[in-house]
Scaffold this active site. Sequence first.
Site, PDB file in Angstrom:
ATOM      1  N   HIS A 169      38.310   4.651  27.553  1.00 49.69           N
ATOM      2  CA  HIS A 169      38.528   5.437  26.259  1.00 49.69           C
ATOM      3  C   HIS A 169      39.199   4.353  25.087  1.00 49.69           C
ATOM      4  O   HIS A 169      39.142   4.392  23.865  1.00 49.69           O
ATOM      5  CB  HIS A 169      39.263   6.590  26.393  1.00 49.69           C
ATOM      6  N   ASP A 381      42.008   0.446  18.068  1.00 48.42           N
ATOM      7  CA  ASP A 381      41.616   1.814  18.529  1.00 48.42           C
ATOM      8  C   ASP A 381      40.413   1.987  19.157  1.00 48.42           C
ATOM      9  O   ASP A 381      39.347   1.239  18.888  1.00 48.42           O
ATOM     10  CB  ASP A 381      41.508   2.820  17.177  1.00 48.42           C
TER      11      ASP A 381
HETATM   12  C1  GDG Z   1      41.876   7.846  22.680  1.00 47.64           C
HETATM   13  C2  GDG Z   1      41.673   6.601  22.445  1.00 47.64           C
HETATM   14  C3  GDG Z   1      39.516   7.303  21.503  1.00 47.64           C
HETATM   15  C4  GDG Z   1      44.796  14.847  15.530  1.00 47.64           C
HETATM   16  N1  GDG Z   1      45.619  15.625  15.159  1.00 47.64           N
HETATM   17  C5  GDG Z   1      45.541  16.948  15.187  1.00 47.64           C
HETATM   18  C6  GDG Z   1      44.595  16.999  16.142  1.00 47.64           C
HETATM   19  N2  GDG Z   1      44.160  15.622  16.187  1.00 47.64           N
HETATM   20  C7  GDG Z   1      42.880  15.614  17.357  1.00 47.64           C
HETATM   21  C8  GDG Z   1      41.791  15.015  16.440  1.00 47.64           C
HETATM   22  C9  GDG Z   1      41.067  14.018  17.476  1.00 47.64           C
HETATM   23  C10 GDG Z   1      41.972  13.582  18.386  1.00 47.64           C
HETATM   24  O1  GDG Z   1      43.229  14.487  18.106  1.00 47.64           O
HETATM   25  C11 GDG Z   1      42.590  12.403  18.260  1.00 47.64           C
HETATM   26  O2  GDG Z   1      41.440  11.433  18.740  1.00 47.64           O
HETATM   27  P1  GDG Z   1      41.528   9.984  18.582  1.00 47.64           P
HETATM   28  O3  GDG Z   1      40.252   9.294  18.968  1.00 47.64           O
HETATM   29  O4  GDG Z   1      41.767   9.751  16.961  1.00 47.64           O
HETATM   30  O5  GDG Z   1      42.736   9.128  19.286  1.00 47.64           O
HETATM   31  P2  GDG Z   1      43.585   9.211  20.786  1.00 47.64           P
HETATM   32  O6  GDG Z   1      44.371  10.454  20.916  1.00 47.64           O
HETATM   33  O7  GDG Z   1      44.237   8.005  20.739  1.00 47.64           O
HETATM   34  O8  GDG Z   1      42.127   9.226  21.929  1.00 47.64           O
HETATM   35  C12 GDG Z   1      40.820   6.690  21.146  1.00 47.64           C
HETATM   36  C13 GDG Z   1      39.438   8.643  21.920  1.00 47.64           C
HETATM   37  O9  GDG Z   1      40.461   8.551  23.352  1.00 47.64           O
HETATM   38  C14 GDG Z   1      38.214   9.332  22.727  1.00 47.64           C
HETATM   39  O10 GDG Z   1      37.838   8.376  23.431  1.00 47.64           O
HETATM   40  O11 GDG Z   1      38.817   7.527  20.269  1.00 47.64           O
HETATM   41  O12 GDG Z   1      40.356   5.462  20.441  1.00 47.64           O
HETATM   42  O13 GDG Z   1      42.852   6.187  21.723  1.00 47.64           O
HETATM   43  O14 GDG Z   1      40.154  14.934  18.021  1.00 47.64           O
HETATM   44  O15 GDG Z   1      40.969  16.108  16.206  1.00 47.64           O
HETATM   45  N3  GDG Z   1      44.138  18.317  16.801  1.00 47.64           N
HETATM   46  C15 GDG Z   1      44.869  19.353  16.129  1.00 47.64           C
HETATM   47  N4  GDG Z   1      45.870  19.332  15.372  1.00 47.64           N
HETATM   48  C16 GDG Z   1      46.291  18.319  14.752  1.00 47.64           C
HETATM   49  O16 GDG Z   1      47.185  18.052  14.068  1.00 47.64           O
HETATM   50  N5  GDG Z   1      44.327  20.678  16.560  1.00 47.64           N
END
Ligand code: GDG
Length: 493
Positions: A169, A381
Amino acid sequence: MEEPGTRIVAVSNRLPIRLVHGPDGLEIKPGAGGLVTALAPVFRNRGGVWIGWSGGTDDEDLAGLMEPASREAGYRLYPVPLSADEVGDYYYGFSNEVIWPLFHDLQTRCNFKPRYWQQYLNVNRKFAEITTKHSNETDYIWVHDYHLMHMAQSLKELGTERNTGFFLHIPFPPVDIFMKLPWRAQILRALLEYELVGFQTMRDRKNFIQCLRHISSGIRISGRGSVVTVIVGDKRVRVGAFPISIDHDAFAGDAESKEVADMAWYLHEALPNRQVILGVDRLDYTKGIPERLEAFKNALSRFPELQEKITLVQVVVPSREEVPEYQMLRAELYRLVGEINGKFTRSGWVPIHYLYRSLNRYELLAYYRLAEIAIITPLKDGMNLVAKEYCACNLEENGVLILSEFAGAAAQLHRGSIMVNPYDVEGMSNAIHQAFHMDQAERHNRMHRLREVVRHRNIFWWVNNFLKAALAKDLRAFPAVEDYVFEIPLVSN
Ligand code: GDG
């Protein structure tokens, strides 16, 4: 005809569950992430299994709760119990002090302690033992992420024969950075024990293949397109790029709901006559939050017409708070927000609204809906799902996405967004200025383009592509049950 019986066994560091304190004590609720949603039809029709750590150090006590939770989730959950020492050295240590910074090109933050590696091997073996116990030879073992790169090899060491696939990921770093890893050869060899290795982008896949070339001669690549076969000696491993995504229709549908629309209206009413620029990140040094705040400060100074006309809403979700580096980052963010607000605030206008907490889904979607601009500027990322979620929720197609060129999402979203280098404070400040002044027609053209990509290349497309590469089957091989409408076009590679 496809043969019957392929069951998916998903293995990840964490189980997709939430631990909730209910009236009768601790309860387990199924998780609701995009991956679970996408796997749900597969799980429902073939019976699925998910293996992972619960997040606590008392999983033995949770074992009894897994049965009703599995029934509720519709797939079986098996916890991997981890002791505090194992969590310390495998999770906080090797995974988060070695692989996480290194794979995000931040090698100076790495702590290459030999004992971390030993515990990583030990815990991967533990995952392999539990997987052996709860799977059989006809199952497909789908392993997720950097915590478990060694699992296929551990399965083989146990004599367990399984068809295995791995998806990373996070990014895979360029060769000059990867070579700093003291256990580089072991990690590459371990990855070659999977039948399929998936990355987020072609760049990650290219980096991986270059690293392989660096440590062993005589590597051959066969095929073309997003999945190729790497041949090393007598080993043949399929290696592909599979950009992960979101359940677009679920996000767009929820964003359209009355609750979200009302909340978006109410929140924006409190910020009248100004554009909202939104940042949403987990607390992490890879997300580029201090650099973004500096860019916002720079924009307010260089383009004074933005003052009182723009508000940055920065949501930071607490994460890894026990770790000193994350505590330092949190303190730095408070200091920067205080400095900028102290300098620019006027009566009736506070430049940065800083929310250090997790929002519920409705609040999050309301912010996505109301923000005129989203600023997503990680230093690096894997993908960044927030960028895709913002687009899916921008129903009016009038938002502007400012996106880091080092987010995996940039490979798919570069055409409609304003691309920035997150290390270039003035460049980001110019992008804020450009977004602020962008006319409606250009906003619409760009956002429409972005939303089309997210709509078509959604999480079902992603699962479908991975399973096609893994098993030569797509989601149609797991026919829909009555309550599940499969209406996503099946795109071929
Ligand atoms: C890893 C990789 C890759 C965020 N704030 C709130 C909230 N979120 C949710 C978002 C999103 C998730 O968290 C964050 O996803 P990301 O992709 O931005 O980042 P990572 O957690 O670092 O994930 C990344 C991912 O895996 C998938 O393969 O994209 O690069 O590092 O879904 O919506 N959700 C809620 N409240 C918040 O305040 N409910």
